[in-house]
Enzyme design. Structure first.
Site: not given
Ligand code: BG6
Ligand code: MG
Length: 220
Positions: A8, A169, A115-117, A48, A45, A10
């Site tokens: 993972d 996590d 995450s998309k980032n 968004r 986890g 974040d």
């Molecule tokens: C996860 C985080 O990795 O990504 C979440 O733990 C978050 O808290 C999710 O909402 C989506 O992230 P993003 O960057 O696409 O907004």
């Molecule tokens: Mg995480």
């Protein structure tokens, strides 16, 4: 036999959980919503939009899909801006050392993030080269606790779930790993990730030596 590691992002590789918190908090304050660290922990986890829903539910607010997406976009703009400050000094202690060790020992390594980032975060950390495969918020539609992102990563690594160790996590991330048939390592407190096969308080404690010692029969 364990041949691959799926991480993972974040809260495991870097502490973006704090940046996510600050961005949601800014949006919540602007809109007069209640939001604290306890609710933030429930967002670990999950995607968004699912996070947006948890916050709205907590505040007893119901919105249509367009308004919801618009607010989630606002949060994302704040979050992405904060990522510009991130540098290769921002790995969680121990994360870079573990990734380096896995590379020298020749393990297959994938990212399994909601995450998309994720690509942007990896770029800021200069971490892309540690990963053979990137599974992120664009790779699958169902977010954790569905096991889809880890199954995607394992398939791209050409490995079975039973050949992979997932580092997480988030409570729902560990759920996802278990549902998918993966071995799991939880990073964080017992009440969050105590259901993982092995748990460490921090990534600093999660050395390859300790991991191998625990899963002895799966490494040789
Ligand atoms: C996860 C985080 O990795 O990504 C979440 O733990 C978050 O808290 C999710 O909402 C989506 O992230 P993003 O960057 O696409 O907004
Ligand atoms: Mg995480």
């Amino acid at each position: 036999m364990i041949k691959g590691f799926i991480f993972d992002l974040d809260g495991v590789i870097t502490d973006t959980a704090e940046l996510h918190f600050e961005a949601w908090k800014t949006l919540a304050d602007e809109n007069g919503w209640d939001f604290d660290r306890e609710i933030n922990d429930q967002l670990r986890g999950i995607s968004r939009l699912d996070s947006m829903q948890v916050i709205l539910d907590h505040n007893g607010i119901s919105l249509d899909e367009i308004a919801k997406a618009d607010l989630a976009n606002q949060k994302n703009e704040i979050y992405v801006k904060s990522l510009d400050e991130m540098t290769p000094a921002d790995y969680l202690p121990g994360a870079k050392e573990l990734l380096t060790h896995l590379r020298t020992e020749g393990f297959a390594v994938a990212l399994g993030s909601s995450s998309k980032n994720a690509e942007k975060v990896l770029m800021q950390l200069n971490a892309r080269a540690y990963f053979d495969v990137i599974g992120d918020g664009h790779s699958v539609t169902q977010s954790k606790p569905a096991p889809d992102i880890f199954l995607f990563a394992a398939e791209k690594l050409n490995l079975q779930p039973s050949e992979c160790l997932v580092f997480e996590d988030a409570e729902r991330g560990v759920d996802a790993a278990k549902i998918g048939g993966f071995h799991s390592v939880g990073i964080g407190p017992k009440d969050r990730v105590g259901h993982a096969d092995l748990r460490f308080d921090t990534m600093e404690q999660a050395t390859l030596f300790e991991v191998k010692a625990h899963f002895k029969e799966l490494f040789s």
